[in-house]
Design a protein around this motif. Structure first.
Motif, short mmCIF file in Angstrom:
data_model
loop_
_atom_site.label_atom_id
_atom_site.label_comp_id
_atom_site.label_asym_id
_atom_site.label_seq_id
_atom_site.Cartn_x
_atom_site.Cartn_y
_atom_site.Cartn_z
N ALA A 148 0.85 -1.21 0.00
CA ALA A 148 0.00 0.00 0.00
C ALA A 148 0.88 1.25 0.00
O ALA A 148 0.60 2.22 -0.71
CB ALA A 148 -0.91 -0.02 1.23
N ALA A 149 1.95 1.22 0.79
CA ALA A 149 2.85 2.38 0.87
C ALA A 149 3.57 2.57 -0.46
O ALA A 149 3.68 3.70 -0.97
CB ALA A 149 3.85 2.19 2.01
N ALA A 150 4.02 1.45 -1.06
CA ALA A 150 4.74 1.54 -2.33
C ALA A 150 3.85 2.16 -3.41
O ALA A 150 4.31 2.92 -4.26
CB ALA A 150 5.22 0.16 -2.76
N GLY A 151 2.56 1.86 -3.35
CA GLY A 151 1.61 2.43 -4.29
C GLY A 151 1.56 3.95 -4.21
O GLY A 151 1.12 4.62 -5.14
N LEU A 152 2.00 4.48 -3.09
CA LEU A 152 2.02 5.94 -2.91
C LEU A 152 3.46 6.48 -3.01
O LEU A 152 3.73 7.62 -2.62
CB LEU A 152 1.42 6.31 -1.55
CG LEU A 152 -0.05 5.93 -1.36
CD1 LEU A 152 -0.47 6.09 0.09
CD2 LEU A 152 -0.91 6.80 -2.26
N GLY A 153 4.36 5.61 -3.46
CA GLY A 153 5.76 6.03 -3.60
C GLY A 153 6.51 6.06 -2.29
O GLY A 153 7.57 6.70 -2.20
N LEU A 154 6.00 5.38 -1.27
CA LEU A 154 6.66 5.40 0.04
C LEU A 154 7.38 4.08 0.30
O LEU A 154 6.85 3.01 0.02
CB LEU A 154 5.62 5.62 1.15
CG LEU A 154 4.87 6.95 1.10
CD1 LEU A 154 3.74 6.96 2.12
CD2 LEU A 154 5.82 8.12 1.35
N GLY B 151 10.84 2.34 2.99
CA GLY B 151 11.58 2.54 4.24
C GLY B 151 11.33 1.38 5.18
O GLY B 151 10.43 0.56 4.94
N ASP B 152 12.13 1.32 6.23
CA ASP B 152 12.01 0.22 7.18
C ASP B 152 10.66 0.23 7.88
O ASP B 152 10.14 1.29 8.25
CB ASP B 152 13.08 0.34 8.27
CG ASP B 152 14.43 -0.18 7.79
OD1 ASP B 152 14.49 -0.70 6.66
OD2 ASP B 152 15.40 -0.04 8.55
N ILE B 153 10.11 -0.95 8.05
CA ILE B 153 8.91 -1.10 8.89
C ILE B 153 9.29 -2.14 9.94
O ILE B 153 9.59 -3.29 9.59
CB ILE B 153 7.70 -1.56 8.07
CG1 ILE B 153 7.38 -0.54 6.98
CG2 ILE B 153 6.50 -1.77 8.98
CD1 ILE B 153 6.25 -0.94 6.04
N VAL B 154 9.32 -1.73 11.19
CA VAL B 154 9.85 -2.63 12.23
C VAL B 154 8.81 -2.88 13.31
O VAL B 154 7.96 -2.02 13.60
CB VAL B 154 11.14 -2.04 12.86
CG1 VAL B 154 12.21 -1.85 11.81
CG2 VAL B 154 10.88 -0.76 13.60
N LEU B 155 8.90 -4.07 13.86
CA LEU B 155 8.01 -4.43 14.95
C LEU B 155 8.52 -3.77 16.23
O LEU B 155 9.68 -3.93 16.60
CB LEU B 155 8.00 -5.95 15.13
CG LEU B 155 7.13 -6.50 16.26
CD1 LEU B 155 5.64 -6.25 15.97
CD2 LEU B 155 7.39 -7.99 16.45
N ARG B 156 7.65 -3.03 16.90
CA ARG B 156 8.08 -2.40 18.16
C ARG B 156 8.26 -3.45 19.24
O ARG B 156 7.43 -4.35 19.39
CB ARG B 156 7.06 -1.35 18.61
CG ARG B 156 7.61 -0.49 19.74
CD ARG B 156 6.66 0.57 20.18
NE ARG B 156 6.36 1.55 19.14
CZ ARG B 156 5.63 2.61 19.34
NH1 ARG B 156 5.10 2.84 20.53
NH2 ARG B 156 5.37 3.47 18.36
#
Ligand SMILES: O=C[C@H](O)[C@H](O)[C@H](O)COP(=O)(O)O
Length: 289
Positions: A210-216, A218-223
């Motif tokens: 979904a983020a890539a579809g908006l050109g975004l 970066g790391d997505i990490v589990l807190r």
């Protein structure tokens, strides 16, 4: 896992067999913040660091939080139904509110976290549930980032879901912050996304897409909290997404809400009525641009 098309996962952090992909590695504790949020109005050099508890370049950040909290207190009237936020700035407000209540101010609060509820109880601030009091006059809460249109990133303390429900149930929301929280564009602070533990890898992949579809990207990490995953008051997990810059928060909000497994995200759009911002120069009220 030969032949399944799925990578080999180390054993799960959530205690439920859920996988821990490499990309969901823990985020290092944010001891220091790099000063990239707002070059003015402080006498700091761009890129200069300051301690999270505020030693460098401007008055102690804790003192600025107190200042914003005190200014917001002026908007609290006798008899109000209050939403009460979470985090260090909200706690400065709660302590100030406690003194007013001890002096005779009558308010009834709804807490946005168990931590806030406990602090309120220790200060004899009356707290009820949102079920008991589903419509509120005013919510006062902190934020991790504030842009000129009063869009917020919240959830650094993990309370985003309850904070958003409470803010949405309130007629008005006042955001209190020190001026380091002001940004031109949201996204330097990793966006917290609260997710259900079930199928979290699928949810993670869907968020990426979904983020890539908006050109975004970066790391997505589990807190994490210690060795295990951080668990929210409502029993969910949090992913922190370092998109870097979010040019269209509304589009990202909609895209994240469309992902099954996403419970809520930390973009607060159209909820803040105004923000009370404290800096060395004093307190300013930020209205929506
Ligand atoms: O989940 C936590 C909240 O959204 C906080 O209001 C936010 O993280 C700001 O916290 P602080 O006032 O400690 O910077």
């Amino acid at each position: 896992m030969a032949g399944s098309g799925r990578p080999d996962w180390p054993s799960g952090p959530a205690g439920n067999g859920a996988p821990t992909p490499d990309v969901m590695r823990p985020r290092p504790a944010p001891v220091k913040r790099r000063f990239i949020r707002h070059p003015r109005p402080f006498a700091l050099e761009q890129g200069q660091e300051f301690d999270a508890d505020g030693e460098t370049g401007m008055a102690n950040v804790a003192a600025l939080k107190d200042r914003a909290a005190q200014a917001a207190l002026a908007h609290v009237e006798d008899g109000m139904r209050l939403g009460i936020g979470t985090g260090s700035t909200a706690e400065a407000f709660i302590r100030a509110l406690g003194e007013k209540v001890a002096g005779g101010l009558r308010v009834t609060g709804v807490a946005t976290s168990e931590r806030t509820a406990a602090l309120c109880a220790s200060l004899s601030i009356p707290i009820v549930t949102l079920e008991d009091m589903p419509a509120l006059d005013l919510t006062i809460d902190g934020a991790d980032e504030i842009d000129p249109a009063l869009r917020l990133i919240k959830g650094g303390g993990g309370a985003l879901l309850r904070e958003k429900i409470v803010a949405a149930a309130s007629e008005r929301m006042i955001v209190i912050a020190d001026a380091t929280k002001q940004v031109e564009t949201l996204g330097a602070f990793p966006l917290p996304i609260e997710i259900n533990g079930f199928g979290m890898m699928s949810t993670y992949l869907a968020i990426r897409k979904a983020a890539a579809g908006l050109g975004l990207s970066g790391d997505i990490v589990l807190r994490k909290a210690g060795e295990g995953p951080a668990i929210t008051d409502s029993g969910h997990l949090i992913l922190d997404a370092s998109f870097g810059r979010i040019p269209d928060s509304e589009a990202l909000s909609a895209a994240l809400h469309a992902v099954p497994g996403v419970v809520e995200h930390g973009l607060f759009l159209g909820l803040a009525t105004f923000a009370v911002i404290a800096s060395d120069e004093g307190v300013t009220v930020l209205q929506r641009a």
